[in-house]
Enzyme design. Structure first.
Site, PDB file in Angstrom:
ATOM      1  N   CYS A 133       0.819  -1.224   0.000  1.00  0.00           N
ATOM      2  CA  CYS A 133       0.000   0.000   0.000  1.00  0.00           C
ATOM      3  C   CYS A 133       0.850   1.270   0.000  1.00  0.00           C
ATOM      4  O   CYS A 133       0.344   2.360  -0.266  1.00  0.00           O
ATOM      5  CB  CYS A 133      -0.934   0.019   1.204  1.00  0.00           C
ATOM      6  SG  CYS A 133      -1.968  -1.427   1.318  1.00  0.00           S
ATOM      7  N   HIS A 273      -3.516   7.090   3.028  1.00  0.00           N
ATOM      8  CA  HIS A 273      -3.880   5.782   2.478  1.00  0.00           C
ATOM      9  C   HIS A 273      -5.286   5.440   2.952  1.00  0.00           C
ATOM     10  O   HIS A 273      -5.598   5.555   4.138  1.00  0.00           O
ATOM     11  CB  HIS A 273      -2.865   4.742   2.962  1.00  0.00           C
ATOM     12  CG  HIS A 273      -3.251   3.339   2.611  1.00  0.00           C
ATOM     13  ND1 HIS A 273      -3.741   2.998   1.369  1.00  0.00           N
ATOM     14  CD2 HIS A 273      -3.243   2.199   3.343  1.00  0.00           C
ATOM     15  CE1 HIS A 273      -4.003   1.715   1.354  1.00  0.00           C
ATOM     16  NE2 HIS A 273      -3.718   1.206   2.541  1.00  0.00           N
ATOM     17  N   ASN A 303     -10.085  -0.309   0.242  1.00  0.00           N
ATOM     18  CA  ASN A 303      -8.626  -0.190   0.231  1.00  0.00           C
ATOM     19  C   ASN A 303      -8.110  -0.735  -1.102  1.00  0.00           C
ATOM     20  O   ASN A 303      -8.223  -1.931  -1.366  1.00  0.00           O
ATOM     21  CB  ASN A 303      -8.074  -0.991   1.420  1.00  0.00           C
ATOM     22  CG  ASN A 303      -6.561  -0.948   1.519  1.00  0.00           C
ATOM     23  OD1 ASN A 303      -5.881  -0.516   0.594  1.00  0.00           O
ATOM     24  ND2 ASN A 303      -6.037  -1.412   2.643  1.00  0.00           N
TER      25      ASN A 303
HETATM   26  O1  UT7 Z   1      -3.642  -1.357   3.807  1.00  0.00           O
HETATM   27  C1  UT7 Z   1      -3.067  -1.486   5.058  1.00  0.00           C
HETATM   28  C2  UT7 Z   1      -3.337  -2.761   5.674  1.00  0.00           C
HETATM   29  N1  UT7 Z   1      -4.595  -3.032   6.264  1.00  0.00           N
HETATM   30  C3  UT7 Z   1      -5.179  -2.292   7.204  1.00  0.00           C
HETATM   31  O2  UT7 Z   1      -4.849  -1.169   7.425  1.00  0.00           O
HETATM   32  C4  UT7 Z   1      -6.282  -2.911   8.013  1.00  0.00           C
HETATM   33  C5  UT7 Z   1      -6.028  -2.696   9.482  1.00  0.00           C
HETATM   34  N2  UT7 Z   1      -7.050  -3.294  10.351  1.00  0.00           N
HETATM   35  C6  UT7 Z   1      -8.340  -2.913  10.349  1.00  0.00           C
HETATM   36  O3  UT7 Z   1      -8.740  -2.061   9.587  1.00  0.00           O
HETATM   37  C7  UT7 Z   1      -9.259  -3.517  11.371  1.00  0.00           C
HETATM   38  O4  UT7 Z   1      -8.491  -4.257  12.293  1.00  0.00           O
HETATM   39  C8  UT7 Z   1     -10.357  -4.453  10.768  1.00  0.00           C
HETATM   40  C9  UT7 Z   1     -11.372  -3.597  10.028  1.00  0.00           C
HETATM   41  C10 UT7 Z   1      -9.724  -5.442   9.815  1.00  0.00           C
HETATM   42  C11 UT7 Z   1     -11.087  -5.189  11.870  1.00  0.00           C
HETATM   43  O5  UT7 Z   1     -11.615  -4.271  12.818  1.00  0.00           O
HETATM   44  P1  UT7 Z   1     -11.377  -4.530  14.377  1.00  0.00           P
HETATM   45  O6  UT7 Z   1     -12.151  -3.506  15.103  1.00  0.00           O
HETATM   46  O7  UT7 Z   1      -9.891  -4.559  14.601  1.00  0.00           O
HETATM   47  O8  UT7 Z   1     -12.035  -5.929  14.586  1.00  0.00           O
HETATM   48  P2  UT7 Z   1     -11.371  -7.261  15.165  1.00  0.00           P
HETATM   49  O9  UT7 Z   1     -10.429  -7.852  14.196  1.00  0.00           O
HETATM   50  O10 UT7 Z   1     -10.868  -6.945  16.532  1.00  0.00           O
HETATM   51  O11 UT7 Z   1     -12.649  -8.182  15.280  1.00  0.00           O
HETATM   52  C12 UT7 Z   1     -13.754  -7.849  16.116  1.00  0.00           C
HETATM   53  C13 UT7 Z   1     -14.828  -8.898  15.914  1.00  0.00           C
HETATM   54  C14 UT7 Z   1     -14.300 -10.326  15.940  1.00  0.00           C
HETATM   55  O12 UT7 Z   1     -15.252 -11.119  16.587  1.00  0.00           O
HETATM   56  P3  UT7 Z   1     -15.019 -11.586  18.118  1.00  0.00           P
HETATM   57  O13 UT7 Z   1     -13.723 -12.345  18.082  1.00  0.00           O
HETATM   58  O14 UT7 Z   1     -14.945 -10.316  18.904  1.00  0.00           O
HETATM   59  O15 UT7 Z   1     -16.226 -12.416  18.386  1.00  0.00           O
HETATM   60  C15 UT7 Z   1     -14.264 -10.699  14.475  1.00  0.00           C
HETATM   61  O16 UT7 Z   1     -14.422 -12.086  14.264  1.00  0.00           O
HETATM   62  O17 UT7 Z   1     -15.440  -8.718  14.644  1.00  0.00           O
HETATM   63  C16 UT7 Z   1     -15.449  -9.959  13.948  1.00  0.00           C
HETATM   64  N3  UT7 Z   1     -15.380  -9.697  12.530  1.00  0.00           N
HETATM   65  C17 UT7 Z   1     -16.449  -9.445  11.767  1.00  0.00           C
HETATM   66  N4  UT7 Z   1     -17.759  -9.392  12.057  1.00  0.00           N
HETATM   67  C18 UT7 Z   1     -18.617  -9.103  11.064  1.00  0.00           C
HETATM   68  C19 UT7 Z   1     -14.258  -9.610  11.740  1.00  0.00           C
HETATM   69  N5  UT7 Z   1     -14.611  -9.306  10.490  1.00  0.00           N
HETATM   70  C20 UT7 Z   1     -15.964  -9.212  10.472  1.00  0.00           C
HETATM   71  C21 UT7 Z   1     -16.903  -8.917   9.474  1.00  0.00           C
HETATM   72  N6  UT7 Z   1     -18.215  -8.865   9.812  1.00  0.00           N
HETATM   73  N7  UT7 Z   1     -16.547  -8.649   8.201  1.00  0.00           N
END
Ligand code: UT7
Length: 346
Positions: A133, A273, A303
């Protein structure tokens, strides 16, 4: 806008001597996104997610998906032709094409060579660069070196991705985040502008596992097992990546501001980004930027990795947001890990 002399001195300390006042400016920008729109509701038909979850956690509402017969080189060439047209530059004038991508048409030849053929840039040298990215800012910095050294008069820098081909559409953690598209910039010397004032680039290979595609290279060449284990798809530890993204983007932005002795209030637009609205908010809060300064279009495209800042820059320019003399801060983060920031006088 006249820049304080101290900025000019810092920015191109070699310019007055070695390069005789030469600078590197963005002459024009262009972009292309595929027609097909995939909404959050569409994705919720495939995996256990919802528009509410995706919107509140990321800010993304929809993304573009390239057609099956439309490859990264096609997206890149369309963006390049748009930038060439807007800048009134002929393909034959291009000396160098740099394509930043993690989704090349194939491992080789370079996608940049395929673009060179499509757009008819007959005399251009061409190569790909892989900084995920962060690729577009890496490309600007590399392109700038060729302009400043007078090796090239016209450099075409493109960020282009067909990420839909490396997304695991069964993995809700990642499939909601990414989209396809391309953006391009034409770099030239413009005597009446300071252009690219300064750029920082950084990387930390210790954290490469946080965001990677495990197979398809020399470590895990494609075979039945790698396909069965779904190793040809992007994998990410979202939570850890998020933390590093905020820190690295903040530090990179601060460093370019400090180098130019600029306050955040002197920056007209911040184009970060477009990974996640929460990452962008956290970085801009730490920089003490106002909401009006920050350009966001991730709601429409998700993204798009190396294409993200380039598409945003083109959209900001097309909307009339960017005026001659405006100071613009670009800041990026990606797999590698990699990061970067740049300040541009438009
Ligand atoms: O380009 C540069 C590289 N990438 C990035 O910059 C991405 C960086 N990370 C993020 O943007 C965020 O971490 C995410 C958007 C990917 C995830 O958000 P988060 O607030 O960090 O969520 P999390 O990974 O802590 O997950 C929270 C919950 C989990 O459930 P439990 O374990 O709390 O029961 C996940 O399983 O949300 C769940 N979850 C979803 N639920 C519904 C993860 N993805 C989804 C989804 N829909 N698509």
């Amino acid at each position: 806008m006249t820049l304080p002399q101290r900025i000019v001195d810092f920015v191109n300390p070699r310019a007055k001597h070695q390069f005789k006042g030469r600078t590197c400016s963005i002459r024009s920008v262009g972009s292309y996104v595929p027609e097909k729109i995939l909404t959050n509701h569409d994705i919720a038909q495939r995996v256990n997610t919802s528009d509410e979850w995706i919107t509140s956690r990321t800010g993304i509402k929809e993304r573009r998906i390239a057609a099956a017969d439309q490859y990264t080189s096609h997206l890149a060439a369309n963006a390049a032709l748009d930038a060439l047209k807007k800048g009134d530059v002929k393909p034959e004038e291009v000396d160098l094409i740099i394509v930043a991508t993690i989704t090349p048409d194939m491992p080789f030849p370079a996608t940049a060579c395929l673009v060179q053929k499509i757009i008819g840039a007959e005399k251009a040298a061409a190569f790909d660069l892989e900084a995920a990215c962060s690729g577009f800012i890496y490309g600007l910095e590399i392109g700038q070196q060729f302009i400043m050294s007078q090796t090239c008069n016209t450099v075409l820098v493109i960020g282009a991705e067909k990420l839909s081909t490396i997304i695991d559409w069964e993995d809700r953690n990642t499939c909601v985040l990414f989209g396809d598209g391309a953006g391009a910039a034409i770099l030239q010397n413009r005597p009446d502008s300071h252009g690219l004032l300064t750029t920082v680039m950084g990387s930390d290979g210790n954290k490469g596992d946080l965001l990677c595609m495990p197979a398809g290279g020399s470590k895990n060449p494609a075979n039945g097992d790698t396909i069965k284990d779904r190793l040809h798809y992007l994998r990410m530890d979202g939570r850890e990546t998020f933390k590093h993204a905020v820190n690295a983007m903040y530090k990179a932005a601060r460093e370019v501001l400090n180098r130019c002795q600029l306050k955040i209030s002197q920056i007209k637009h911040i184009i970060p980004h477009q990974a996640n609205k929460r990452i962008i908010s956290a970085v801009s809060d730490r920089l003490q930027a106002t909401k009006d300064q920050v350009f966001i279009n991730l709601d429409k495209y998700g993204n798009t990795s190396a294409a993200s800042v380039a598409i945003a820059l083109d959209e900001a320019a097309a909307n009339g947001c960017l005026k001659r003399g405006d100071l613009i801060l670009l800041v990026v983060f990606g797999a590698g890990l990699t990061w970067g920031a740049a300040i541009i006088e438009w």
